[in-house]
Each structure stands twice: as C-alpha cells, then as structure tokens.
Design a protein around this motif. Structure first.
Motif, PDB file in Angstrom:
ATOM      1  N   SER A   1       0.866  -1.179   0.000  1.00 54.82           N
ATOM      2  CA  SER A   1       0.000   0.000   0.000  1.00 54.82           C
ATOM      3  C   SER A   1       0.902   1.228   0.000  1.00 54.82           C
ATOM      4  CB  SER A   1      -0.921  -0.008   1.233  1.00 54.82           C
ATOM      5  OG  SER A   1      -1.767   1.124   1.233  1.00 54.82           O
ATOM      6  N   PHE A   2       1.201   1.734  -1.185  1.00 54.55           N
ATOM      7  CA  PHE A   2       2.206   2.785  -1.335  1.00 54.55           C
ATOM      8  C   PHE A   2       1.646   4.171  -1.036  1.00 54.55           C
ATOM      9  CE2 PHE A   2       4.757   5.575  -4.301  1.00 54.55           C
ATOM     10  CZ  PHE A   2       5.920   5.532  -3.567  1.00 54.55           C
ATOM     11  N   TYR A   3       0.361   4.395  -1.322  1.00 54.15           N
ATOM     12  CA  TYR A   3      -0.218   5.726  -1.204  1.00 54.15           C
ATOM     13  C   TYR A   3      -1.098   5.853   0.038  1.00 54.15           C
ATOM     14  CZ  TYR A   3       1.148   6.274  -6.117  1.00 54.15           C
ATOM     15  OH  TYR A   3       1.853   6.353  -7.288  1.00 54.15           O
ATOM     16  N   THR A   4      -1.160   7.075   0.577  1.00 54.64           N
ATOM     17  CA  THR A   4      -2.081   7.368   1.666  1.00 54.64           C
ATOM     18  C   THR A   4      -3.505   7.450   1.112  1.00 54.64           C
ATOM     19  OG1 THR A   4      -1.776   9.753   1.347  1.00 54.64           O
ATOM     20  CG2 THR A   4      -0.339   8.653   2.937  1.00 54.64           C
ATOM     21  N   PRO A   5      -4.526   7.181   1.940  1.00 51.75           N
ATOM     22  CA  PRO A   5      -5.910   7.287   1.458  1.00 51.75           C
ATOM     23  C   PRO A   5      -6.298   8.744   1.243  1.00 51.75           C
ATOM     24  CG  PRO A   5      -5.883   6.836   3.801  1.00 51.75           C
ATOM     25  CD  PRO A   5      -4.457   6.745   3.342  1.00 51.75           C
ATOM     26  N   ALA A   6      -7.235   8.973   0.335  1.00 53.32           N
ATOM     27  CA  ALA A   6      -7.704  10.323   0.039  1.00 53.32           C
ATOM     28  C   ALA A   6      -9.119  10.239  -0.514  1.00 53.32           C
ATOM     29  CB  ALA A   6      -6.785  11.014  -0.962  1.00 53.32           C
ATOM     30  N   PRO A   7      -9.909  11.307  -0.387  1.00 53.97           N
ATOM     31  CA  PRO A   7     -11.254  11.318  -0.992  1.00 53.97           C
ATOM     32  C   PRO A   7     -11.165  11.295  -2.514  1.00 53.97           C
ATOM     33  CG  PRO A   7     -10.977  13.110   0.597  1.00 53.97           C
ATOM     34  CD  PRO A   7      -9.622  12.541   0.335  1.00 53.97           C
ATOM     35  N   ASN A   8     -12.298  11.092  -3.166  1.00 49.87           N
ATOM     36  CA  ASN A   8     -12.333  11.147  -4.618  1.00 49.87           C
ATOM     37  C   ASN A   8     -11.868  12.511  -5.108  1.00 49.87           C
ATOM     38  OD1 ASN A   8     -13.417   8.547  -4.781  1.00 49.87           O
ATOM     39  ND2 ASN A   8     -15.518   9.315  -4.627  1.00 49.87           N
ATOM     40  N   ASN A   9     -11.020  12.496  -6.138  1.00 42.57           N
ATOM     41  CA  ASN A   9     -10.546  13.709  -6.804  1.00 42.57           C
ATOM     42  C   ASN A   9      -9.710  14.614  -5.902  1.00 42.57           C
ATOM     43  OD1 ASN A   9     -11.985  12.893  -9.131  1.00 42.57           O
ATOM     44  ND2 ASN A   9     -13.856  13.829  -8.305  1.00 42.57           N
ATOM     45  N   VAL A  10      -9.079  14.027  -4.884  1.00 40.51           N
ATOM     46  CA  VAL A  10      -8.114  14.729  -4.042  1.00 40.51           C
ATOM     47  C   VAL A  10      -6.805  13.951  -4.117  1.00 40.51           C
ATOM     48  CG1 VAL A  10      -7.499  15.441  -1.700  1.00 40.51           C
ATOM     49  CG2 VAL A  10      -9.857  15.683  -2.501  1.00 40.51           C
TER      50      VAL A  10
END
Length: 717
Positions: free
Chosen positions: A177-186
């Motif tokens: 899991s390389f990326y941090t979570p984010a909302p859609n289109n952020v």
C-alpha cells in the motif's frame, strides 16, 4: 693463441646459425591495426612493439617450438605456439578484456538514481527540493519523461498505463500500500520519505525478469545502509511535526521516527473547494535497523505503522446533497531483507514483507470495511562467471482482500478473493565486449486464483557508441492481475498482458545528461465488463486491448551555469485502449498527448540559500461528454503549474524551508463528472473535476542535532 682460436670458432658458429624472422600484424576484432602491442617469445628477451599500423617484425635465434605472446592493455593476452625451424608470419586478432566499470549498462526505459557509475538522474534531495513535488516521490518523478500529471490522484501514470500498472518495491520487496488514502478527486501522497532511500530506480518499461505484476512501470527504492553518525532531526511544519533519531554503532545503526500531521489549521486559513468537517490527520511511526552480522552480509529491517482519518463533504452531480465521506485507515508494513556475499563474485539474497491495510469508510448511506493482507517472499542468487553475470531466483506473493458493505436499507455485500502468485526467474548479462552488453531473461508465474500460468521473456541490449554515450534496446512481455476492485466483483477472468519495445540513446558527460527514447506498447487481455450492469460477474471477460507509442526526451545540466542545476523533459504519447466499460477503443481519460516539465535549482553561497522553481504543462486530457456524439471525444483545457521553493541555512544545523505550488493560481480542470440521467431537457448535467485548492503553501523548520552541531541537509542540495 688458444684465445684467438676460440673466438674464431664462436664467430664461425654464429655465422653458420641462421636467425628466424617472426613478423605479422596485430589487429582488433574489426581488423583495425593496434599500435604499441608487445610481441615476444615467452621467457626470452626477443620481441618487438607494433608500429602505428599494427605491424611487427623481429629476429630470434631460438629454435624449435616456442610460445609467441601478444600483450596489450585492454585486451586479452594472446599466446600461440610457433615452429622456429623457419621464419614465421603470424597475424593475430586480439579480443577485448571486458572491464565492467567502463562497459555499457542496460538503460532502456529506466532512470537510475543510486549508482554513481550509471545515469544518476534523481538523488533523494532532488526529490525533496523539486518545486511542486512537496518531497513526495511520485510528485518528483512526474517531472520526468514518460509520465502524465493526474492532479486529481497525485499518482504515477506511465506511458498510457493506469496508476495500478506501476508497482513499487523497497529493497526488491513489494510495497502493498504505497499511497495514503484520500477522498475522490483529491491527490494522495506516498507513505515514504525520500530521505529513507539512497537511490531510486524508476523504469518506464522493459525492466528485469526479477519484477512482475506490473504492465507499465516499476519503481524500486533502495534503502539507506548503515548510518554515518548518531544524530537527531526535528521538523516543525505548517502541517505538523516529526522527530527522528539515528543511533550508530560499530557495525550497525537504528533509526526511529514519529510523525504527526494535521491539516485542519491550514485548511481553516486557505480556501478549499470542499467542505472539510475534519481535515486530514495522521499519526505514524517508523523503525529501521541496519546490521552487519559479519564482514560479508547485511541485515535490513524496516517497519512502518500509520493511522489516518478525515471527514469531507463534496458536491454531487447526481443528488442535491453533498457526498459525505468519513474514513479511518490503519496501515502496517514490515520489510526484512538479508544479503550475503559469497566469495568475490557471488551474492545470496532473501527478503520478505507483510502488509495489512484496514479502512473503515462511511460513504453516504453505505458503511464499508475493507481489509487487505499481503505477504511477499523472494530469494535469489547472483554470480559473475568470466564475462557473464547471472541471477536466478523465485518468489511467492499471497494476497487476501475482503470487503464488507452494509447499506442503511438493510442490504449487505461481502465479496472477497485470495490469490497465491508463485514465480521463478532467471536472467543473464553477457558482456560481449567493452562496447556491447546483452541481457536475456525469462520469468514464469502461476496465478492460483485462475489456475493459470504465464511465461514472460525479457531481452535487452546496450551498445557503447562513444566514450560517454550508448544506444540501448529492450523487449519484454509482462503480465498482471486485474485490479482489486474487479477481482472483488468477479474471478471469472484471466491475467492482463502487455508487450514493450524500446530504443533509447543516452549520453552523460561533465555534468550533462541527454536521453531520448522511442517506444511501443501493445496491450492484450484487458478486462471488460458491461457498464450498465457493472456488478454482474458474467459480463467480465479479457476481451480488451490497446496500444501506446511515443517519444521521451530528457536533458539535465549542472555545469554550464555556476551553482545552477536544471532539467527539461518532454514526452509525446499516442495511446488508445478498450478496457473496463469503454464501448470501443479510445484515448483514455488519464493520458495527455504532450507533456513538458522544467525544473530549476540555484544555490547562492553568499546568502546560504537555494531557490528552486518548476513548470509543468500538458495539452489537456480527453473526457466523455454524453451530450455529444462519440466516446471520450472532448478535451479539457491545457494544464499548467508554476511552483517555487527556497531553503535558507539559518544556522549551521537549522534550515528554513518554504514552498508554494501553482503560484499563478491557474484553475486547472482534470475532467468532468456527468449525471447518470438527463434532466427534463435531455441534458446531462456536469461538474468540473478541479483542484481542492488553487495553491498549496508550506513552511518548515528542520533542525539537525549532532555532536559538532554543524550537520544539516543543505550540503547535499
């Protein structure tokens, strides 16, 4: 009288003895004469040196069978038996003695940033000091050719591939899991600091048979070795704080870091496009151990845990109320590797990782609990045998993904899947001459979820065309599982395929690097499904395909202007694909045809300051407008971003840093969302997908504490 007789006798003997003449020509493998070659009879003083045309000639009184030797620096010593009963004419073609330090290196499709003997493109501080990248590894790599900026995700899109077609490895082991979570289109960020790594290997295609599960690109991060000294670093930033400590001992070192990030204060000051009830917050901890167990081996351990959360309301084109998203994420990653040198020319490697990511998401009326567990184990053996380097190994990647969804109306869904990928690989580099290297590899993979296997041949070649230049060619076949969201809906599919063809030219001389590459990718077996019934597993099939072709150009110069380092990159891509719910083959919405970047850094010693700027541009990306005929026939306006940063050495151990992205405040649009159904006038309403804020400002103070209080990172800028 006796003495005179003896002298006359000896003179008579010499006159009667005939000297044998040895002559000939010494050449290289092309037939060109080699001047200055030493040619002599072994264990005697009889010999000569070749002239400017490679010719030699000398007399000898040796008789019988003798060994003639031809010796020249950079070539293998040649020995041949000659019969000196008569004069001899012998022409010799010398073979080059391959010197790998000055030989060619396979570079097609790759940017290497760790080995100074290769093409050093980006160092860790390059990543940190690239304006607009905000010390994010994908952010800096997006300034290199072969990539397209997708500002709504912040992820790597390489040569017509999706973000899921780039796989990331730390010390050869997969990052789950390389990326941090984010909302859609952020946009999201990577979870890893560039300062944890001594080098970055970014391959945009044609990579080694060691790597699989990536249709487009491999990003391999090589972690730091044993630290040089004991030190403590403190960072005070507008978005949070972190403290790290490095402890050094004779044969090892340990590193620990705790970090706290809270964007709430920042978002209250800077206008945002969305309503953040609770801005992004995270708490994380990192531990690294480096230990030499003996003089021939190295043990590395890396562990990371982070918790992140946010609550946001975003405008919706399908309902009058905003979309509401409340997310909490826990991520753990453990990576351990052991490397041992065996003799002078061989190495054994064993590595393993475990990753677990859990997300608790409330999206409007749905409550989703998503759990992913992955284990990766890899081992290989390398050895140099004369002019051949071999690598033989295998790996096992086990993945289990579960998703539990509850909806307020009482419905629930609990899809899951498990896959065990077992693979073996073998690869050999053959150094034919100092000017020519050949690499051939083969990878075998078995996917338990489909009960299917795949063979992936890889072939590449490099030719040295000058003292500082080379030409490289590469071909490879690549396979990858469908994306996780598709596997949760159906397992009635197969793996996806891509073929890579690349030809590149590169020259590196006196602080200047130029690189050009043309490529062609052919996609096959891409997964398609019915867009009107996207959760029906019977509609999923590997009937899609596509292509990507283009040219990448890169120029970097750190010598022409004093204290200035800059680079320019340009990419042209022509790509179409038919996949997922596309009705037919079309240019995907994440690909822009023309991509251009300039990165500039200027160090001013008199005021102990480095300033930097970057400019990025693409000519817009396609999107589908249901109000018009055709699919993906519309295009956004061009994208551009001018960013700025500076670092000031306030004290010998204190750095002040500030940056601003999109300095001109351009309102970039990455695409449009359209309503699922038309209104009463038959028009599909739309909403632009833009930036969460026009600009992003960052200010930080970085303090380094060592015994002499004179250490900092500015010395590496």
């Amino acid at each position: 009288m006796t003495k005179s007789i003896l002298t006359i006798t000896l003179l008579a003997f010499c006159l009667l003895a005939e000297a044998a003449t040895i002559k000939g020509r010494i050449t290289d493998h092309t037939g060109e004469g080699l001047p200055g070659v030493n040619v002599f009879i072994k264990d005697t003083y009889d010999g000569a040196t070749t002239d400017m045309n490679g010719n030699y000639s000398f007399d000898t009184f040796e008789k019988g069978n003798q060994i003639l030797v031809a010796s020249f620096i950079g070539y293998k010593k040649h020995e041949a038996e000659v019969d000196l009963s008569n004069s001899v004419t012998l022409n010799i073609a010398l073979k080059e003695e391959v010197n790998r330090l000055s030989g060619v290196t396979i570079t097609a499709g790759s940017f290497e940033a760790s080995d100074e003997k290769k093409a050093v493109v980006l160092k860790p501080l390059d990543i940190a000091m690239t304006a607009g990248a905000l010390a994010d590894i994908p952010g800096a790599l997006s300034k290199l050719p072969g990539t397209t900026t997708n500002g709504e995700t912040g992820r790597l899109f390489v040569r017509g591939g999706t973000e899921f077609e780039t796989q990331v490895f730390i010390d050869g082991i997969l990052v789950h899991s390389f990326y941090t979570p984010a909302p859609n289109n952020v946009p999201s960020r990577s979870r890893f600091s560039p300062f944890l790594f001594k080098g970055t290997f970014f391959s945009t295609g044609g990579y080694s048979a060691e790597y699989g599960q990536a249709l487009s690109s491999v990003l391999s991060l090589n972690s730091n070795d044993i630290a040089d000294e004991t030190r403590t670093d403190i960072s005070l930033m507008t978005v949070g704080t972190d403290v790290s400590h490095t402890q050094k001992w004779e044969n090892g070192s340990a590193y620990g870091q705790v970090q706290y990030t809270n964007l709430d204060p920042y978002m209250n000051l800077i206008e945002q496009a969305y309503d953040w009830e609770d801005g992004y917050t995270s708490q994380s901890g990192i531990f690294m151990l480096r230990q030499k167990l003996s003089k021939n081996d190295m043990l590395k351990v890396y562990a990371n845990y982070d918790h992140s959360a946010f609550v946001v309301n975003q405008p919706s084109v399908n309902q009058p109320e905003d979309d509401h998203m409340d997310l909490g994420n826990n991520n753990f990653y453990l990576n351990t590797s052991y490397r041992r040198a065996i003799g002078e020319n061989s190495t054994a490697y064993l590595g393993t990782s475990y990753g677990r990511t859990f997300s608790d998401i409330i999206f409007n009326e749905a409550h989703i609990k998503d759990t992913q567990n992955s284990v990766h184990t890899k081992g290989y053996f390398t050895s140099d045998i004369n002019n051949v380097s071999i690598k033989v190994g295998g790996e096992l990647i086990s993945t289990k993904h579960e998703e539990l969804t509850d909806i307020e109306n009482g419905e629930s869904f609990d899809p899951d899947y498990t896959n065990h990928l077992s693979a073996g690989f073998a690869e050999a580099d053959y150094y034919l001459t100092n000017s020519l290297t050949l690499r051939a590899g083969l990878r075998y993979s078995h996917y338990s979820i489909f009960s299917e296997s795949a063979l992936s041949p890889r072939l590449s070649m490099a030719l040295k065309t000058g003292e500082n230049s080379q030409l490289s060619w590469a071909y490879g076949k690549f396979h990858q599982l469908p994306t996780r969201d598709l596997l949760l809906r159906s397992q009635q599919m197969s793996f996806e395929k891509a073929d890579h063809y690349m030809l590149s030219y590169q020259t590196i001389n006196n602080g200047r690097t130029f690189r050009s590459e043309v490529y062609y990718k052919n996609y096959d077996n891409l997964v398609k499904f019915d867009g009107n019934d996207p959760f029906n597993p019977t509609t999923f099939a590997n009937t899609g395909g596509g292509y990507a072709r283009g040219i990448d150009l890169f120029w970097r110069d750190s010598k022409t202007f004093k204290n200035v380092d800059y680079w320019v990159s340009y990419s042209y891509i022509d790509t179409e694909r038919d996949f997922r719910d596309y009705p037919y083959q079309a240019t995907p919405s994440f690909a822009a045809g023309h991509n251009f970047s300039v990165v500039y850094k200027h160090f001013i010693p008199d005021i102990r300051t480095q300033i930097g700027a970057s400019f990025s541009y693409n000519n817009g990306r396609p999107y589908n407008n249901p109000n018009e005929e055709g699919f993906n026939g519309s295009k956004t306006k061009h994208y551009s971003d001018l960013s700025f940063n500076f670092a000031y050495l306030f004290r010998p151990h204190v750095i002040l840093y500030a940056s601003a992205s999109n300095l001109l405040g351009r309102d970039n649009v990455f695409g449009y969302e359209f309503a699922d159904n038309p209104d009463s006038d038959g028009v599909y309403n739309s909403r632009a997908i833009g930036q969460p804020s026009k600009r992003f400002y960052f200010v930080g103070v970085f303090i380094t504490l060592t015994k002499d209080k004179n250490k900092n990172n500015l010395e590496n800028l």
